[in-house]
Design an enzyme around this catalytic site. Structure first.
Site, mmCIF file in Angstrom:
data_model
loop_
_atom_site.group_PDB
_atom_site.id
_atom_site.type_symbol
_atom_site.label_atom_id
_atom_site.label_comp_id
_atom_site.label_asym_id
_atom_site.label_seq_id
_atom_site.Cartn_x
_atom_site.Cartn_y
_atom_site.Cartn_z
ATOM 1 N N GLU A 34 32.020 1.597 26.086
ATOM 2 C CA GLU A 34 32.761 2.093 24.926
ATOM 3 C C GLU A 34 33.707 1.022 24.377
ATOM 4 O O GLU A 34 34.410 0.354 25.123
ATOM 5 C CB GLU A 34 33.562 3.347 25.292
ATOM 6 C CG GLU A 34 32.694 4.542 25.667
ATOM 7 C CD GLU A 34 31.745 4.992 24.569
ATOM 8 O OE1 GLU A 34 31.782 4.429 23.448
ATOM 9 O OE2 GLU A 34 30.939 5.895 24.822
ATOM 10 N N HIS A 35 33.677 0.887 23.059
ATOM 11 C CA HIS A 35 34.492 -0.080 22.321
ATOM 12 C C HIS A 35 34.092 -1.528 22.628
ATOM 13 O O HIS A 35 34.872 -2.451 22.384
ATOM 14 C CB HIS A 35 35.983 0.153 22.576
ATOM 15 C CG HIS A 35 36.471 1.456 22.014
ATOM 16 N ND1 HIS A 35 36.865 1.600 20.704
ATOM 17 C CD2 HIS A 35 36.582 2.694 22.579
ATOM 18 C CE1 HIS A 35 37.224 2.867 20.494
ATOM 19 N NE2 HIS A 35 37.051 3.540 21.606
ATOM 20 N N THR A 36 32.889 -1.700 23.128
ATOM 21 C CA THR A 36 32.331 -3.048 23.268
ATOM 22 C C THR A 36 31.432 -3.397 22.086
ATOM 23 O O THR A 36 31.171 -4.579 21.841
ATOM 24 C CB THR A 36 31.504 -3.181 24.562
ATOM 25 O OG1 THR A 36 30.522 -2.139 24.589
ATOM 26 C CG2 THR A 36 32.386 -3.086 25.792
ATOM 27 N N ASP A 37 30.966 -2.391 21.345
ATOM 28 C CA ASP A 37 29.958 -2.667 20.316
ATOM 29 C C ASP A 37 30.488 -3.543 19.197
ATOM 30 O O ASP A 37 29.886 -4.555 18.841
ATOM 31 C CB ASP A 37 29.351 -1.369 19.766
ATOM 32 C CG ASP A 37 30.351 -0.457 19.078
ATOM 33 O OD1 ASP A 37 31.556 -0.525 19.401
ATOM 34 O OD2 ASP A 37 29.923 0.329 18.216
ATOM 35 N N SER A 68 24.630 21.762 2.841
ATOM 36 C CA SER A 68 24.511 21.872 4.291
ATOM 37 C C SER A 68 24.560 23.331 4.722
ATOM 38 O O SER A 68 25.294 24.134 4.137
ATOM 39 C CB SER A 68 25.650 21.100 4.974
ATOM 40 O OG SER A 68 25.678 21.352 6.359
ATOM 41 N N SER A 133 27.924 11.513 12.246
ATOM 42 C CA SER A 133 27.929 10.708 11.019
ATOM 43 C C SER A 133 26.723 9.769 10.980
ATOM 44 O O SER A 133 26.034 9.662 9.956
ATOM 45 C CB SER A 133 29.230 9.917 10.897
ATOM 46 O OG SER A 133 29.423 9.062 12.011
ATOM 47 N N ASP A 177 26.060 3.209 17.243
ATOM 48 C CA ASP A 177 25.687 4.583 16.916
ATOM 49 C C ASP A 177 24.429 4.631 16.065
ATOM 50 O O ASP A 177 23.484 5.368 16.352
ATOM 51 C CB ASP A 177 26.831 5.283 16.184
ATOM 52 C CG ASP A 177 28.054 5.472 17.063
ATOM 53 O OD1 ASP A 177 27.953 5.225 18.280
ATOM 54 O OD2 ASP A 177 29.098 5.869 16.528
#
Length: 400
Positions: A34-37, A68, A133, A177
């Site tokens: 996480e938060h490495t991308d 939607s 998203s 993502d």
């Protein structure tokens, strides 16, 4: 909803049913990394079997209508008027993708985007950190490009979707993502180096265990969170490191040995903690690839736990809700690994739980979590599925 129900709902909203097509893009879970991308490091995500469906049909008047089944807001815009509007809420994601598609097509081919009616239906919990998203972005990109007669490679749609979120929506996200949602493969995780997009599929064999995602049910607004602040802190840390190692292009390229030699340069302790998390998390992902390939689930679970602790103590993106789920899940016999997944600040944890212990896990974690936070968690027992594609019918996604 199955395909017939989706078509019926489309007819109810737009007044016709002829000529429609159905597309699907999954949500994703990130096991570790996480938060490495956005720091050019390694991640280990997988696509899930629940996600977002789009039911679409071509128009020829330049008007796009977005609707939607999950949200009452119905947005209509002309192809020549694609601008971000806060009041358009979720519809800014498909608008951003459409804007990027038109730019990609260029002046000569952009006229192919003549308008469309689009109905979305999703079963990804909104704001849970499972990439609703990115799912909307990829299902829109695939559907509208196909409708316009373009056969865009999936990897290009992945890049396009990230640009839409960065430039149109204003979230400075990395590419993980969108990559997981677009390139997913049933039963396999993706070991991805985010700056080069080099990747390989790694089978996730968890026989005897279940993948349990637990939603904090805390509302989380990613664009308004401290996400962009964390990215800025990492960029500052990288510039400090480059004063010693000018060849380093991203934090994902910094080895543990190099970090030990350079950490003294980061005199700001907050920035130092952020950078240490990224570098050590990157090392954990590389180790996780190896242990998963060796089918060592217990060691993999231990890496997940260390990942959460680092996100809590060094990167500070967990909070009371995620930490409460983590603490209670860690105490349950049969849970061999658990950590937050996604950007944090709310959202979900992912846990590996022995099949026979799942009911007990849900009961104990729910009771203790509610005692601590006053919130009621939601559990999803999920499978790893394929990436975005056109399809004719809805498949079962997950058991609640």
């Amino acid at each position: 909803m199955d395909a017939a129900e989706l078509k019926g709902k489309f007819a109810e909203v737009f007044g016709y049913e002829e000529g429609i097509r159905i597309f699907f893009a999954p949500g994703r879970v990130n096991f570790i990394g996480e938060h490495t991308d956005y720091n050019g490091g390694y991640v280990l995500p997988a696509a899930l079997t629940f996600g977002t469906w789009s039911v679409v049909n071509q128009r020829e008047d330049g008007v796009y209508r977005f609707c939607s089944t999950n949200i009452e807001t119905k947005i209509e815009c002309n192809v020549s008027e694609l601008i971000y509007k806060k009041e358009d809420d979720w519809a800014n994601y498909p608008k951003g993708v459409l804007s990027e598609l038109i730019q990609l097509a260029g002046p000569e081919n952009s006229k192919q985007y003549q308008g469309a009616d689009i109905l979305y239906h999703g079963n990804i919990p909104n704001g849970a950190g499972l990439s609703s998203s990115a799912s909307i972005e990829l299902v829109t990109g695939l559907a509208l490009s196909k409708l316009a007669g373009f056969d865009i490679p999936m990897i290009e749609l992945v890049k396009l979707a990230q640009r839409a979120e960065n430039h149109f929506v204003g979230v400075n996200c990395g590419i993980m993502d969108q990559f997981a949602v677009g390139m997913g493969k049933e039963g396999q995780a993706m070991a991805l180096k985010c700056d080069t997009l080099e990747f390989r599929y790694i089978p996730v064999e968890i026989k005897g265990y279940k993948l349990v995602i637990t939603n904090t049910n805390k509302k989380r607004e990613l664009a308004d969170s401290k996400y962009n602040v964390r990215r800025n802190e990492c960029e500052q840390g990288l510039e400090m490191i480059k004063t010693v190692f000018p060849h380093i292009q991203s934090l994902g390229d910094v080895s543990y040995e190099e970090w030990e030699k350079v950490r003294h340069v980061l005199t700001d302790q907050v920035i130092s903690r952020r950078v240490e998390h990224v570098i050590m998390e990157n090392e954990r992902v590389i180790t996780a690839m190896r242990v998963l390939e060796g089918n060592d689930l217990h060691e993999f679970g231990a890496l997940m736990i260390r990942s959460h602790e680092s996100l809590r103590d060094l990167y500070e993106v967990t909070g009371v809700e995620l930490d409460s789920l983590f603490e209670e899940a860690s105490k349950v016999d049969g849970c061999i690994g658990t950590c937050m997944t996604g950007a944090g600040f709310g959202g979900c944890t992912v846990s590996l739980v022995k099949e026979e212990a799942v009911d007990t896990f849900k009961e104990i974690v729910a009771e203790k979590y509610t005692e601590k936070t006053g919130l009621v968690p939601t559990f999803y027992i999920c499978e790893i599925g394929d990436g975005a594609k056109e399809k004719l019918k809805e498949e079962k996604s997950c058991r609640f």
